[in-house]
Scaffold this motif. Structure first.
Motif, PDB file in Angstrom:
ATOM      1  N   ILE A   1       4.495  38.874  16.599  1.00 13.32           N
ATOM      2  CA  ILE A   1       4.965  38.799  17.999  1.00 13.32           C
ATOM      3  C   ILE A   1       3.862  39.337  18.917  1.00 13.32           C
ATOM      4  O   ILE A   1       3.546  38.735  19.952  1.00 13.32           O
ATOM      5  CB  ILE A   1       6.275  39.598  18.198  1.00 13.32           C
ATOM      6  N   ASP A   2       3.247  40.457  18.504  1.00  5.40           N
ATOM      7  CA  ASP A   2       2.134  40.988  19.303  1.00  5.40           C
ATOM      8  C   ASP A   2       1.001  39.973  19.388  1.00  5.40           C
ATOM      9  O   ASP A   2       0.382  39.800  20.439  1.00  5.40           O
ATOM     10  CB  ASP A   2       1.592  42.286  18.670  1.00  5.40           C
ATOM     11  N   TRP A   3       0.743  39.334  18.253  1.00  2.00           N
ATOM     12  CA  TRP A   3      -0.360  38.360  18.224  1.00  2.00           C
ATOM     13  C   TRP A   3      -0.086  37.218  19.210  1.00  2.00           C
ATOM     14  O   TRP A   3      -0.973  36.807  19.965  1.00  2.00           O
ATOM     15  CB  TRP A   3      -0.516  37.837  16.783  1.00  2.00           C
ATOM     16  N   VAL A   4       1.154  36.738  19.237  1.00  2.00           N
ATOM     17  CA  VAL A   4       1.504  35.646  20.162  1.00  2.00           C
ATOM     18  C   VAL A   4       1.432  36.144  21.613  1.00  2.00           C
ATOM     19  O   VAL A   4       0.903  35.463  22.496  1.00  2.00           O
ATOM     20  CB  VAL A   4       2.903  35.065  19.837  1.00  2.00           C
ATOM     21  N   ALA A   5       1.942  37.360  21.860  1.00  2.00           N
ATOM     22  CA  ALA A   5       1.896  37.900  23.231  1.00  2.00           C
ATOM     23  C   ALA A   5       0.438  38.057  23.683  1.00  2.00           C
ATOM     24  O   ALA A   5       0.092  37.709  24.822  1.00  2.00           O
ATOM     25  CB  ALA A   5       2.633  39.238  23.297  1.00  2.00           C
ATOM     26  N   ASP A   6      -0.423  38.544  22.769  1.00  2.00           N
ATOM     27  CA  ASP A   6      -1.856  38.661  23.108  1.00  2.00           C
ATOM     28  C   ASP A   6      -2.439  37.289  23.452  1.00  2.00           C
ATOM     29  O   ASP A   6      -3.248  37.157  24.369  1.00  2.00           O
ATOM     30  CB  ASP A   6      -2.655  39.243  21.928  1.00  2.00           C
ATOM     31  N   TYR A   7      -2.018  36.286  22.679  1.00  2.00           N
ATOM     32  CA  TYR A   7      -2.519  34.932  22.927  1.00  2.00           C
ATOM     33  C   TYR A   7      -2.198  34.500  24.361  1.00  2.00           C
ATOM     34  O   TYR A   7      -3.062  34.012  25.084  1.00  2.00           O
ATOM     35  CB  TYR A   7      -1.922  33.949  21.911  1.00  2.00           C
TER      36      TYR A   7
ATOM     37  N   ASP B   1      11.342  45.109   4.762  1.00  2.00           N
ATOM     38  CA  ASP B   1      10.476  46.051   5.499  1.00  2.00           C
ATOM     39  C   ASP B   1       9.159  45.391   5.906  1.00  2.00           C
ATOM     40  O   ASP B   1       8.677  45.560   7.032  1.00  2.00           O
ATOM     41  CB  ASP B   1      10.190  47.292   4.637  1.00  2.00           C
ATOM     42  N   GLU B   2       8.583  44.651   4.947  1.00  7.94           N
ATOM     43  CA  GLU B   2       7.324  43.950   5.279  1.00  7.94           C
ATOM     44  C   GLU B   2       7.578  42.897   6.359  1.00  7.94           C
ATOM     45  O   GLU B   2       6.749  42.703   7.250  1.00  7.94           O
ATOM     46  CB  GLU B   2       6.762  43.260   4.028  1.00  7.94           C
ATOM     47  N   PHE B   3       8.716  42.217   6.226  1.00  8.11           N
ATOM     48  CA  PHE B   3       9.043  41.189   7.228  1.00  8.11           C
ATOM     49  C   PHE B   3       9.109  41.802   8.624  1.00  8.11           C
ATOM     50  O   PHE B   3       8.573  41.265   9.587  1.00  8.11           O
ATOM     51  CB  PHE B   3      10.369  40.512   6.861  1.00  8.11           C
ATOM     52  N   ARG B   4       9.761  42.967   8.723  1.00 13.33           N
ATOM     53  CA  ARG B   4       9.809  43.653  10.027  1.00 13.33           C
ATOM     54  C   ARG B   4       8.405  43.963  10.526  1.00 13.33           C
ATOM     55  O   ARG B   4       8.068  43.727  11.691  1.00 13.33           O
ATOM     56  CB  ARG B   4      10.569  44.978   9.906  1.00 13.33           C
ATOM     57  N   ARG B   5       7.569  44.505   9.621  1.00 13.48           N
ATOM     58  CA  ARG B   5       6.243  44.951  10.044  1.00 13.48           C
ATOM     59  C   ARG B   5       5.390  43.750  10.484  1.00 13.48           C
ATOM     60  O   ARG B   5       4.839  43.730  11.580  1.00 13.48           O
ATOM     61  CB  ARG B   5       5.568  45.694   8.900  1.00 13.48           C
ATOM     62  N   TYR B   6       5.294  42.733   9.609  1.00 15.11           N
ATOM     63  CA  TYR B   6       4.430  41.600   9.944  1.00 15.11           C
ATOM     64  C   TYR B   6       5.029  40.760  11.066  1.00 15.11           C
ATOM     65  O   TYR B   6       4.294  40.173  11.870  1.00 15.11           O
ATOM     66  CB  TYR B   6       4.157  40.757   8.693  1.00 15.11           C
TER      67      TYR B   6
ATOM     68  N   ILE C   1      -3.434  36.679   5.489  1.00 13.51           N
ATOM     69  CA  ILE C   1      -2.934  35.413   6.059  1.00 13.51           C
ATOM     70  C   ILE C   1      -2.978  35.500   7.584  1.00 13.51           C
ATOM     71  O   ILE C   1      -3.415  34.569   8.270  1.00 13.51           O
ATOM     72  CB  ILE C   1      -1.504  35.124   5.552  1.00 13.51           C
ATOM     73  N   ILE C   2      -2.555  36.651   8.109  1.00 11.75           N
ATOM     74  CA  ILE C   2      -2.570  36.825   9.577  1.00 11.75           C
ATOM     75  C   ILE C   2      -4.008  36.777  10.109  1.00 11.75           C
ATOM     76  O   ILE C   2      -4.280  36.141  11.124  1.00 11.75           O
ATOM     77  CB  ILE C   2      -1.872  38.144   9.976  1.00 11.75           C
ATOM     78  N   GLU C   3      -4.920  37.408   9.363  1.00  4.83           N
ATOM     79  CA  GLU C   3      -6.322  37.393   9.815  1.00  4.83           C
ATOM     80  C   GLU C   3      -6.857  35.966   9.939  1.00  4.83           C
ATOM     81  O   GLU C   3      -7.662  35.670  10.818  1.00  4.83           O
ATOM     82  CB  GLU C   3      -7.208  38.149   8.823  1.00  4.83           C
ATOM     83  N   ASP C   4      -6.402  35.112   9.042  1.00  5.10           N
ATOM     84  CA  ASP C   4      -6.913  33.737   9.057  1.00  5.10           C
ATOM     85  C   ASP C   4      -6.434  32.936  10.260  1.00  5.10           C
ATOM     86  O   ASP C   4      -6.967  31.858  10.531  1.00  5.10           O
ATOM     87  CB  ASP C   4      -6.548  33.021   7.749  1.00  5.10           C
ATOM     88  N   LEU C   5      -5.430  33.436  10.966  1.00  3.61           N
ATOM     89  CA  LEU C   5      -5.045  32.744  12.202  1.00  3.61           C
ATOM     90  C   LEU C   5      -6.240  32.707  13.152  1.00  3.61           C
ATOM     91  O   LEU C   5      -6.553  31.671  13.743  1.00  3.61           O
ATOM     92  CB  LEU C   5      -3.862  33.451  12.871  1.00  3.61           C
ATOM     93  N   ASP C   6      -6.899  33.859  13.306  1.00  2.00           N
ATOM     94  CA  ASP C   6      -8.049  33.895  14.211  1.00  2.00           C
ATOM     95  C   ASP C   6      -9.259  33.164  13.632  1.00  2.00           C
ATOM     96  O   ASP C   6      -9.994  32.497  14.344  1.00  2.00           O
ATOM     97  CB  ASP C   6      -8.421  35.359  14.528  1.00  2.00           C
ATOM     98  N   ARG C   7      -9.435  33.269  12.324  1.00  2.00           N
ATOM     99  CA  ARG C   7     -10.636  32.704  11.698  1.00  2.00           C
ATOM    100  C   ARG C   7     -10.537  31.183  11.539  1.00  2.00           C
ATOM    101  O   ARG C   7     -11.488  30.461  11.824  1.00  2.00           O
ATOM    102  CB  ARG C   7     -10.835  33.354  10.317  1.00  2.00           C
ATOM    103  N   VAL C   8      -9.366  30.704  11.087  1.00  2.00           N
ATOM    104  CA  VAL C   8      -9.236  29.294  10.703  1.00  2.00           C
ATOM    105  C   VAL C   8      -8.535  28.458  11.785  1.00  2.00           C
ATOM    106  O   VAL C   8      -8.977  27.358  12.110  1.00  2.00           O
ATOM    107  CB  VAL C   8      -8.437  29.168   9.372  1.00  2.00           C
TER     108      VAL C   8
END
Ligand code: PLP
Length: 467
Positions: free
Chosen positions: A18-24, A8-13, A60-67
């Motif tokens: 995918i949204d994060w990559v599309a936004d990029y 379930d978490e895998f589906r959610r994250y 971890i996802i937040e750190d994509l933008d930060r790091v």
């Protein structure tokens, strides 16, 4: 539960990412093309030690933008004009996702029949799509395989050529040849493969290999008791996309009993459009060939297509059979075991991203993109030619424009630096064989259109010194 994450978490994250990559991709055009970080700045954002306990995935996802993002060079910006393209596409990215999800090891046919058979089939599709010799199909005497890079493919070809040559002389006597404009991977591959002699052959006014100088070098090496074993023709050099005379070099290789390898790492993708195939005339005289769908065919790195005209010497050179790798399917001779086609044993399911990309675009979709890039390169070429401040240093055969400022190196170097520092485009400052500066503008990022090239011209026009 896999790796501490529920499905379930895998589906959610997964959906979130995918949204994060599309936004990029939606915003990448507006970002400065290159980052401004200092060396060490990204590491300084990381804790000194790996975490003892689990961390929430949301952090971890937040750190994509930060790091991560502060240290990203935007190869996927449509304002990317440096080096050659290193393209991606959404279908290819999804192919990578599924490949990671299935996590195959396709070393033998039996360890993943789909990985092997779809790969062979994609390689055969590409033979037709690019107008390559029919004999290179896996259904014929030859065959194609996906390697990590053109450098690996070329290295493999060098190893096979060395093995064949060693049947008649010692390793010390074996010589490899390529033009002085050939990619560094040829000389590096020769060194790794144990060649003691590498000859860089001189080029003509258009930076293509001179076959007469190749013949001279071969004669002088034979006189010295050496054995010419390998020659590489380039279809599209990295410097200026020069095209070596493949047929003439192929005929020399045939009469000398040398292995003839063709490096079309960049320009090979253009051959999906028949009007460029004049540049690969003579390919039927090649023993091996490489082109990189991961450059200009909208398939994410890594995907290098390597072909041999005859697969037997390749397999004889690289096949080593410990008992744990023998099985009935392999012994039947009815299957391909790609482990024998390159250095690595393990191999991932890279054909998926090629399959997804070829099907999503269709051949006509890829042709349209490549023709748009070439048309944009020609329009920029015409603008430069019509402006007294600039001169071309090589013809625009594909989608690379090579030019300089008429007043020489300082204004050429200044122009490149100004454009790159603006962050609005990124191009490459390079040197001609004689040592003078020139600028390479490589048009080919998946989303680059005429509009982006028009904006680049505006920048060049504003930033160049007067003549
Ligand atoms: C890019 C390039 C290579 C090297 O490609 P990799 O896949 O990065 O090893 C080799 N030859 C030519 C002509 C190239 O343009």
């Amino acid at each position: 539960m896999t790796g501490g994450m529920s499905s379930d978490e895998f589906r959610r994250y997964g959906k979130e990412l995918i949204d994060w990559v599309a936004d990029y991709y939606e915003k990448v055009e507006s970002l400065p093309v290159t980052p401004t970080v200092q060396p060490g700045a990204i590491r300084a954002l990381l804790p000194p030690n790996a975490p003892e306990g689990p961390e929430p995935f949301a952090e971890i996802i937040e750190d994509l933008d930060r790091v991560v993002m502060p240290g990203i060079t935007h190869w996927q910006s449509p304002n990317w004009f440096a080096y050659f393209p290193g393209d991606s596409s959404f279908p290819a990215i999804l192919g990578e996702l599924v490949s990671a999800g299935l996590a195959q090891q396709g070393m033998l046919w039996s360890t993943s029949p789909a990985t092997t058979e779809i790969e062979s089939h994609m390689m055969d599709w590409l033979v037709d799509l690019l107008g390559l010799p029919e004999a290179w199909k896996t259904t014929g005497p030859g065959g194609g395989v996906i390697q990590m890079s053109a450098s690996d493919s070329t290295h493999t070809a060098l190893v096979v050529a060395r093995q064949l040559a060693q049947q008649s002389t010692s390793l010390d006597n074996i010589v490899a040849y390529a033009s002085s404009q050939a990619h560094s991977s040829i000389e590096k591959g020769a060194r790794v493969a144990g060649y003691r002699h590498f000859r860089a052959i001189g080029v003509d006014d258009h930076f293509a290999m001179r076959p007469d100088l190749l013949v001279e070098a071969i004669i002088s090496d034979r006189r010295a008791g050496l054995l010419p074993a390998f020659v590489c023709s380039a279809v599209g050099t990295t410097g200026t996309t020069a095209v070596d005379p493949v047929r003439a070099i192929g005929e020399i290789a045939r009469s000398e009993g040398m292995w003839h390898h063709v490096d079309a790492a960049y320009a090979g993708s253009a051959m999906i459009c028949p009007e460029f195939r004049i540049h690969q005339d003579g390919l039927e005289l090649a023993d091996s060939y490489v082109f990189n769908p991961h450059k200009w065919m909208f398939v994410n790195f890594d995907a290098s297509a390597f072909y041999v005209a005859d697969r037997r010497p390749l397999i004889e050179t690289l096949s080593i059979l410990p008992p744990y790798l023998q099985d009935a399917a392999s012994q039947s001779g009815a299957v391909i075991d790609y482990r024998d086609w390159h250095v690595p044993l393990g191999r991932r399911f890279r054909a998926l991203k090629l399959w997804f990309t070829l099907r999503s675009y269709g051949a006509e979709g890829i042709r349209t993109k490549i023709r748009e890039h070439v048309a944009a390169a020609r329009s920029l070429t015409a603008q430069l030619e019509g402006d007294a401040r600039f001169e071309l240093v090589a013809p625009t055969l594909f989608a690379l424009v090579s030019f300089r400022h008429v007043d020489g190196d300082p204004p050429t170097d200044r122009l490149a630096a100004r454009v790159n520092e603006s962050g609005r485009a990124y191009l490459t400052a390079s040197k001609l064989p004689g040592g003078s500066s020139f600028i390479r503008i490589s048009i080919g990022q998946t989303n680059t259109t005429q509009h982006h090239v028009d904006e680049l011209w505006t920048l060049i026009d504003e930033m160049a010194d007067p003549a």
